[in-house]
Design an enzyme around this catalytic site. Structure first.
Site, short mmCIF file in Angstrom:
data_model
loop_
_atom_site.label_atom_id
_atom_site.label_comp_id
_atom_site.label_asym_id
_atom_site.label_seq_id
_atom_site.Cartn_x
_atom_site.Cartn_y
_atom_site.Cartn_z
N HIS A 65 35.96 70.74 0.16
CA HIS A 65 34.74 69.96 0.34
C HIS A 65 33.86 70.61 1.40
O HIS A 65 34.35 71.25 2.32
CB HIS A 65 35.06 68.51 0.73
CG HIS A 65 35.96 68.38 1.91
ND1 HIS A 65 37.33 68.52 1.83
CD2 HIS A 65 35.70 68.13 3.22
CE1 HIS A 65 37.86 68.34 3.02
NE2 HIS A 65 36.90 68.12 3.90
N HIS A 110 30.99 69.74 4.20
CA HIS A 110 30.33 68.68 4.98
C HIS A 110 28.85 69.04 5.13
O HIS A 110 28.52 70.14 5.57
CB HIS A 110 30.92 68.58 6.39
CG HIS A 110 32.35 68.13 6.45
ND1 HIS A 110 32.70 66.85 6.75
CD2 HIS A 110 33.50 68.81 6.26
CE1 HIS A 110 34.03 66.74 6.75
NE2 HIS A 110 34.54 67.92 6.46
P1 AMP Z 1 38.21 67.30 6.63
O1 AMP Z 1 38.65 67.04 8.03
O2 AMP Z 1 37.28 68.49 6.51
O3 AMP Z 1 39.37 67.37 5.66
O4 AMP Z 1 37.30 66.08 6.24
C1 AMP Z 1 37.71 64.99 5.50
C2 AMP Z 1 36.59 63.98 5.57
O5 AMP Z 1 36.81 63.02 4.55
C3 AMP Z 1 36.52 63.21 6.90
O6 AMP Z 1 35.23 63.42 7.49
C4 AMP Z 1 36.73 61.75 6.49
O7 AMP Z 1 35.96 60.85 7.22
C5 AMP Z 1 36.36 61.78 5.02
N1 AMP Z 1 36.98 60.76 4.20
C6 AMP Z 1 38.30 60.45 4.14
N2 AMP Z 1 38.51 59.48 3.24
C7 AMP Z 1 37.30 59.17 2.71
C8 AMP Z 1 36.85 58.24 1.71
N3 AMP Z 1 37.70 57.42 1.08
N4 AMP Z 1 35.53 58.20 1.43
C9 AMP Z 1 34.66 59.01 2.06
N5 AMP Z 1 35.02 59.91 2.99
C10 AMP Z 1 36.33 59.99 3.31
#
Ligand code: AMP
Ligand code: ZN
Length: 137
Positions: free
Chosen positions: A101, A103
């Site tokens: 993903h 950001h």
């Molecule tokens: P990372 O640390 O790059 O793996 O980022 C994962 C991101 O996913 C974090 O910023 C979380 O806040 C976000 N996240 C986790 N679960 C959900 C969800 N159900 N809906 C939207 N965002 C999420």
């Protein structure tokens, strides 16, 4: 991890709800549940890949095209002053969800978030690191 067990696969397929902002054949974009600022958006490939090391070339291209298209849209929508675009790869780099993903993070003047702290490396250390990287190519 199989797509059946993957949170972001479930979000992309609609099995788990999200605040979707955009979708096309290959990508899905939705608001982060724990945003660093309003408008913090995650752009993912619909096809599961753990991270940027294993994502298919065409999926990465599609994700980055969605990022390119959405970044100014998000910036306008929340009246941001700038945008950070980030990808965390591996636990050490802060990756928590192991579905690739990107950001897209709106930034505001004086929003309090800090930038990277630079490490003091010598010119020799930088040069030898460049040699090590070139050797790995
Ligand atoms: P990372 O640390 O790059 O793996 O980022 C994962 C991101 O996913 C974090 O910023 C979380 O806040 C976000 N996240 C986790 N679960 C959900 C969800 N159900 N809906 C939207 N965002 C999420
Ligand atoms: Zn997945």
């Amino acid at each position: 991890m199989s797509p059946e067990d993957c949170l972001f696969c479930k979000i992309a397929s609609g099995t788990i709800p999200s605040e979707k902002v955009y979708e096309d054949d290959h990508t899905f974009a939705f608001l982060d549940i724990n945003p660093i600022n309003k408008g913090h958006t995650l752009v993912i490939p619909k096809h599961h890949a753990e991270n940027i090391m294993t994502i298919r070339k065409d999926d990465l291209a599609a994700v980055m095209e969605t990022v390119r298209m959405l970044a100014p849209v998000i910036q306008r929508a929340v009246s941001a002053d700038g945008i950070n675009i980030g990808i965390n790869n591996g636990s050490a780099a802060g990756q928590v969800i192991f579905h690739a993903h990107v950001h897209v993070m709106p930034r505001f003047d004086g929003d309090g978030h800090e930038h990277w702290q630079g490490k003091k490396l010598t010119a020799e250390e930088i040069a030898s690191t460049a040699i090590a990287i070139r050797k790995e190519l």
